[in-house]
Write a protein that holds these residues in place. Sequence first.
Motif, PDB file in Angstrom:
ATOM      1  N   ILE A 111       0.855  -1.182   0.000  1.00  0.00           N
ATOM      2  CA  ILE A 111       0.000   0.000   0.000  1.00  0.00           C
ATOM      3  C   ILE A 111       0.895   1.237   0.000  1.00  0.00           C
ATOM      4  N   ASP A 112       0.331   2.371  -0.346  1.00  0.00           N
ATOM      5  CA  ASP A 112       1.102   3.615  -0.360  1.00  0.00           C
ATOM      6  C   ASP A 112       1.764   3.843   0.994  1.00  0.00           C
ATOM      7  N   TYR A 113       3.014   4.248   0.954  1.00  0.00           N
ATOM      8  CA  TYR A 113       3.815   4.581   2.132  1.00  0.00           C
ATOM      9  C   TYR A 113       4.191   3.377   3.003  1.00  0.00           C
ATOM     10  N   GLU A 114       3.968   2.154   2.506  1.00  0.00           N
ATOM     11  CA  GLU A 114       4.378   0.960   3.254  1.00  0.00           C
ATOM     12  C   GLU A 114       5.867   0.679   3.066  1.00  0.00           C
ATOM     13  N   THR A 115       6.383   1.051   1.912  1.00  0.00           N
ATOM     14  CA  THR A 115       7.798   0.855   1.600  1.00  0.00           C
ATOM     15  C   THR A 115       8.373   2.182   1.106  1.00  0.00           C
ATOM     16  N   VAL A 116       9.683   2.261   1.068  1.00  0.00           N
ATOM     17  CA  VAL A 116      10.319   3.456   0.520  1.00  0.00           C
ATOM     18  C   VAL A 116       9.932   3.609  -0.949  1.00  0.00           C
ATOM     19  N   ALA A 117       9.836   2.507  -1.658  1.00  0.00           N
ATOM     20  CA  ALA A 117       9.461   2.549  -3.077  1.00  0.00           C
ATOM     21  C   ALA A 117       8.058   3.106  -3.301  1.00  0.00           C
ATOM     22  N   THR A 118       7.177   2.990  -2.303  1.00  0.00           N
ATOM     23  CA  THR A 118       5.814   3.499  -2.461  1.00  0.00           C
ATOM     24  C   THR A 118       5.565   4.779  -1.666  1.00  0.00           C
ATOM     25  N   GLY A 119       6.653   5.438  -1.223  1.00  0.00           N
ATOM     26  CA  GLY A 119       6.505   6.756  -0.635  1.00  0.00           C
ATOM     27  C   GLY A 119       6.912   6.925   0.812  1.00  0.00           C
ATOM     28  N   ALA A 120       7.248   5.852   1.515  1.00  0.00           N
ATOM     29  CA  ALA A 120       7.700   6.004   2.903  1.00  0.00           C
ATOM     30  C   ALA A 120       9.059   6.696   2.920  1.00  0.00           C
ATOM     31  N   SER A 121       9.337   7.384   3.988  1.00  0.00           N
ATOM     32  CA  SER A 121      10.623   8.070   4.133  1.00  0.00           C
ATOM     33  C   SER A 121      11.731   7.058   4.389  1.00  0.00           C
ATOM     34  N   SER A 122      12.899   7.319   3.848  1.00  0.00           N
ATOM     35  CA  SER A 122      14.058   6.475   4.151  1.00  0.00           C
ATOM     36  C   SER A 122      14.866   7.079   5.298  1.00  0.00           C
ATOM     37  N   THR A 123      14.372   8.155   5.872  1.00  0.00           N
ATOM     38  CA  THR A 123      15.036   8.811   6.995  1.00  0.00           C
ATOM     39  C   THR A 123      14.333   8.432   8.290  1.00  0.00           C
ATOM     40  N   CYS A 124      15.098   7.985   9.266  1.00  0.00           N
ATOM     41  CA  CYS A 124      14.554   7.600  10.562  1.00  0.00           C
ATOM     42  C   CYS A 124      13.940   8.818  11.249  1.00  0.00           C
ATOM     43  N   GLU A 125      12.719   8.678  11.699  1.00  0.00           N
ATOM     44  CA  GLU A 125      12.036   9.790  12.361  1.00  0.00           C
ATOM     45  C   GLU A 125      12.594  10.041  13.757  1.00  0.00           C
ATOM     46  N   LYS A 126      13.174   9.024  14.390  1.00  0.00           N
ATOM     47  CA  LYS A 126      13.678   9.166  15.756  1.00  0.00           C
ATOM     48  C   LYS A 126      14.992   9.947  15.806  1.00  0.00           C
ATOM     49  N   ASN A 127      15.952   9.532  14.972  1.00  0.00           N
ATOM     50  CA  ASN A 127      17.267  10.179  15.046  1.00  0.00           C
ATOM     51  C   ASN A 127      17.645  10.934  13.774  1.00  0.00           C
ATOM     52  N   LYS A 128      16.713  11.026  12.836  1.00  0.00           N
ATOM     53  CA  LYS A 128      16.862  11.813  11.611  1.00  0.00           C
ATOM     54  C   LYS A 128      18.026  11.368  10.710  1.00  0.00           C
ATOM     55  N   CYS A 129      18.486  10.124  10.875  1.00  0.00           N
ATOM     56  CA  CYS A 129      19.561   9.643  10.003  1.00  0.00           C
ATOM     57  C   CYS A 129      18.978   8.961   8.772  1.00  0.00           C
ATOM     58  N   LYS A 130      19.740   8.966   7.722  1.00  0.00           N
ATOM     59  CA  LYS A 130      19.353   8.309   6.476  1.00  0.00           C
ATOM     60  C   LYS A 130      19.623   6.816   6.634  1.00  0.00           C
ATOM     61  N   ASN A 131      18.592   6.003   6.495  1.00  0.00           N
ATOM     62  CA  ASN A 131      18.742   4.556   6.638  1.00  0.00           C
ATOM     63  C   ASN A 131      19.415   3.969   5.417  1.00  0.00           C
ATOM     64  N   LYS A 132      20.102   2.871   5.605  1.00  0.00           N
ATOM     65  CA  LYS A 132      20.887   2.248   4.546  1.00  0.00           C
ATOM     66  C   LYS A 132      20.117   1.112   3.892  1.00  0.00           C
TER      67      LYS A 132
END
Length: 71
Positions: free
Chosen positions: A3-24
Amino acid sequence: MTIDYETVATGASSTCEKNKCKNKEGVYKSAAGWYIGYFCEDCGPWSRESGYYSTREKAETAINSNAYGRI
């Protein structure tokens, strides 16, 4: 199917909301098998972008050829 925003490919952020780092993005292991996804060093698994693979080599081939996704 995702569904939309379930994965990064469908719109979820790749940045962690807790520590604001870019996930690998990479190949990771779970109890269900190997998968392609994003991982936060502080929080753990972030998203699963692919189905499961029986071996690490199959998952690495998929990520290297950009031939993966979830159905």
